[in-house]
Design a protein around this motif. Structure first.
Motif, PDB file in Angstrom:
ATOM      1  N   GLU A 107       0.830  -1.213   0.000  1.00 60.56           N
ATOM      2  CA  GLU A 107       0.000   0.000   0.000  1.00 60.56           C
ATOM      3  C   GLU A 107       0.863   1.260   0.000  1.00 60.56           C
ATOM      4  N   ARG A 108       1.876   1.270   0.836  1.00 64.88           N
ATOM      5  CA  ARG A 108       2.608   2.515   1.102  1.00 64.88           C
ATOM      6  C   ARG A 108       3.695   2.800   0.081  1.00 64.88           C
ATOM      7  N   ILE A 109       4.428   1.762  -0.366  1.00 65.83           N
ATOM      8  CA  ILE A 109       5.526   2.017  -1.304  1.00 65.83           C
ATOM      9  C   ILE A 109       5.559   1.026  -2.442  1.00 65.83           C
ATOM     10  N   GLY A 110       4.845  -0.098  -2.329  1.00 66.47           N
ATOM     11  CA  GLY A 110       4.819  -1.061  -3.421  1.00 66.47           C
ATOM     12  C   GLY A 110       5.986  -2.015  -3.463  1.00 66.47           C
ATOM     13  N   PHE A 111       6.836  -2.004  -2.442  1.00 68.06           N
ATOM     14  CA  PHE A 111       8.019  -2.863  -2.390  1.00 68.06           C
ATOM     15  C   PHE A 111       8.209  -3.417  -0.988  1.00 68.06           C
ATOM     16  N   PHE A 112       8.764  -4.624  -0.896  1.00 69.46           N
ATOM     17  CA  PHE A 112       9.347  -5.116   0.354  1.00 69.46           C
ATOM     18  C   PHE A 112      10.433  -6.122   0.010  1.00 69.46           C
ATOM     19  N   VAL A 113      11.239  -6.449   1.001  1.00 72.12           N
ATOM     20  CA  VAL A 113      12.315  -7.427   0.833  1.00 72.12           C
ATOM     21  C   VAL A 113      11.935  -8.676   1.617  1.00 72.12           C
ATOM     22  N   LEU A 114      12.080  -9.825   0.985  1.00 68.76           N
ATOM     23  CA  LEU A 114      11.699 -11.099   1.586  1.00 68.76           C
ATOM     24  C   LEU A 114      12.942 -11.900   1.956  1.00 68.76           C
ATOM     25  N   SER A 115      12.969 -12.412   3.182  1.00 72.15           N
ATOM     26  CA  SER A 115      14.052 -13.298   3.604  1.00 72.15           C
ATOM     27  C   SER A 115      13.486 -14.681   3.892  1.00 72.15           C
ATOM     28  N   ASN A 116      14.375 -15.676   3.951  1.00 67.26           N
ATOM     29  CA  ASN A 116      13.992 -17.064   4.247  1.00 67.26           C
ATOM     30  C   ASN A 116      12.840 -17.532   3.358  1.00 67.26           C
ATOM     31  N   SER A 117      13.040 -17.419   2.050  1.00 65.51           N
ATOM     32  CA  SER A 117      11.963 -17.663   1.092  1.00 65.51           C
ATOM     33  C   SER A 117      11.800 -19.127   0.688  1.00 65.51           C
ATOM     34  N   ASP A 118      12.745 -19.969   1.003  1.00 70.24           N
ATOM     35  CA  ASP A 118      12.785 -21.366   0.556  1.00 70.24           C
ATOM     36  C   ASP A 118      13.219 -21.505  -0.897  1.00 70.24           C
ATOM     37  N   VAL A 119      13.534 -20.408  -1.576  1.00 71.12           N
ATOM     38  CA  VAL A 119      14.156 -20.508  -2.894  1.00 71.12           C
ATOM     39  C   VAL A 119      15.624 -20.859  -2.667  1.00 71.12           C
ATOM     40  N   ASP A 120      16.063 -21.954  -3.245  1.00 72.74           N
ATOM     41  CA  ASP A 120      17.385 -22.508  -2.981  1.00 72.74           C
ATOM     42  C   ASP A 120      18.489 -21.589  -3.508  1.00 72.74           C
ATOM     43  N   PRO A 121      19.380 -21.098  -2.642  1.00 69.15           N
ATOM     44  CA  PRO A 121      20.486 -20.257  -3.124  1.00 69.15           C
ATOM     45  C   PRO A 121      21.333 -20.944  -4.189  1.00 69.15           C
ATOM     46  N   ALA A 122      21.445 -22.261  -4.101  1.00 65.06           N
ATOM     47  CA  ALA A 122      22.218 -22.985  -5.118  1.00 65.06           C
ATOM     48  C   ALA A 122      21.546 -22.897  -6.487  1.00 65.06           C
ATOM     49  N   SER A 123      20.219 -22.857  -6.516  1.00 65.59           N
ATOM     50  CA  SER A 123      19.502 -22.726  -7.781  1.00 65.59           C
ATOM     51  C   SER A 123      19.739 -21.352  -8.400  1.00 65.59           C
ATOM     52  N   ILE A 124      19.772 -20.329  -7.553  1.00 66.70           N
ATOM     53  CA  ILE A 124      20.057 -18.976  -8.046  1.00 66.70           C
ATOM     54  C   ILE A 124      21.482 -18.907  -8.585  1.00 66.70           C
ATOM     55  N   ALA A 125      22.426 -19.460  -7.845  1.00 69.40           N
ATOM     56  CA  ALA A 125      23.824 -19.444  -8.278  1.00 69.40           C
ATOM     57  C   ALA A 125      23.994 -20.187  -9.604  1.00 69.40           C
ATOM     58  N   LYS A 126      23.323 -21.325  -9.734  1.00 68.68           N
ATOM     59  CA  LYS A 126      23.407 -22.091 -10.981  1.00 68.68           C
ATOM     60  C   LYS A 126      22.820 -21.304 -12.144  1.00 68.68           C
ATOM     61  N   ALA A 127      21.700 -20.628 -11.908  1.00 70.72           N
ATOM     62  CA  ALA A 127      21.081 -19.828 -12.958  1.00 70.72           C
ATOM     63  C   ALA A 127      22.018 -18.712 -13.410  1.00 70.72           C
ATOM     64  N   TYR A 128      22.653 -18.045 -12.460  1.00 69.99           N
ATOM     65  CA  TYR A 128      23.577 -16.977 -12.828  1.00 69.99           C
ATOM     66  C   TYR A 128      24.797 -17.518 -13.568  1.00 69.99           C
ATOM     67  N   GLY A 129      25.292 -18.668 -13.127  1.00 65.68           N
ATOM     68  CA  GLY A 129      26.463 -19.239 -13.791  1.00 65.68           C
ATOM     69  C   GLY A 129      26.194 -19.587 -15.241  1.00 65.68           C
TER      70      GLY A 129
END
Length: 313
Positions: free
Chosen positions: A38-60
């Motif tokens: 409502e106020r700014i349209g953004f937030f930051v999410l932690s502990n999302s269960d998205v695997d950091p290894a999957s993100i690293a592999k995608a970037y690689g």
């Protein structure tokens, strides 16, 4: 104007408090998500269960693909798909109402491309397909959970929004911002000021800073996710449906101080199905003064209009 405002204006929320917390903690998470959108349209999410290894592999694998020569990358450009799947060349996309094209190239993974044969995908980077499909699935699960929290904040059934994106036009963008070309037009940016088209966007941590959010005071607020965090923002479609209760906030990606620096990012644009009605929802109209301020149209109509405005259709 560059802002001196610090990042805490945009809250960081722990998804596990919603998934496994006590009822009071779950309610607090729901309220925090709703108030942030409502106020700014953004937030930051932690502990999302998205695997950091999957993100690293995608970037690689992304780095390997974008390092290929131009002619090779052009083999994977499919103009009939209007930039919604496959490769889109540098300078092809232009933000709505912007005078200059963005200084980026990208690959889009949409739902139909998940079913495409091997030759649709970069043959030079065999792991690219599996890495992106794996990340797509994890981000989609996370997005569904966040949309449940949004629906509960709006006093609607838990699955009201998440059901609308099942088999929707969701897209994972693998964005590459190369070093700034020496002949780049004055005033051009990696991504000019814009709002997202969709329901919500999940943005995995980028490989370099550059994202800035326009605050209600007219200041540009730098925002960079830490490792393991995901930046979440409202898109225009959800703003339309909620009659502006949830804000679709302007943001951009600025050029680096060192023009030779590159950047990769992984935004996940969560879209409803084409037939979904985005007309301002009566309950949301009631919460925003009783008058509808946004048009009556479907998600398919909205998407077609916006693809023309940004130069992809």
């Amino acid at each position: 104007m560059t802002s001196s405002i610090s990042q805490p204006l945009i809250p960081t929320l722990d998804l596990q408090t919603f998934l496994t917390g006590e009822p009071k903690e779950q309610t607090q998470f729901i309220d925090a998500v709703g108030l942030a959108l409502e106020r700014i349209g953004f937030f930051v999410l932690s502990n999302s269960d998205v695997d950091p290894a999957s993100i690293a592999k995608a970037y690689g694998t992304a780095e390997r693909f974008f390092s290929l020569d131009t002619a090779t990358k052009f083999q994977y450009e499919y103009p009939h798909l209007k930039g919604q799947a496959g490769f889109t060349r540098f300078g092809r996309e232009q933000a709505k109402d912007a005078a200059l094209p963005d200084l980026k190239e990208f690959w889009h993974v949409n739902r139909s491309s998940l079913q495409q044969p091997d030759h649709f995908w970069p043959q030079e980077v065999p792991e690219f397909r599996s890495a992106m499909i794996r990340l797509f699935a994890q981000l989609e699960t996370c997005a569904g959970i966040l949309l449940e929290a949004c629906a509960l904040y709006l006093d609607q059934p838990r699955t009201w929004l998440s059901e609308q994106v099942i088999e929707g036009n969701t897209v994972l963008r693998i964005a590459h911002y190369p070093p700034i070309p020496a002949d780049a037009p004055a005033g051009s940016l990696r991504a000019a000021a814009h709002e997202d088209i969709n329901f919500i966007t999940l943005l995995c941590e980028a490989t370099a800073p550059g994202l800035e959010v326009l605050t209600h005071t007219g200041d540009w607020l730098p925002l960079q996710a830490e490792p393991g965090q995901i930046i979440v923002d409202t898109g225009d479609m959800l703003q339309n449906l909620t009659n502006g209760l949830f804000k679709s906030t302007t943001h951009r990606v600025v050029n680096p101080v060192n023009p030779r620096g590159g950047r990769l990012s992984l935004p996940f644009f969560v879209h409803p199905r084409s037939e979904v009605d985005l007309s301002p929802y009566p309950a949301c109209v009631a919460r925003t003064g009783g008058t509808a301020h946004y048009p009556n149209l479907t998600a398919g109509e909205y998407l077609a209009q916006r693809l023309q405005e940004i130069g992809l259709a």
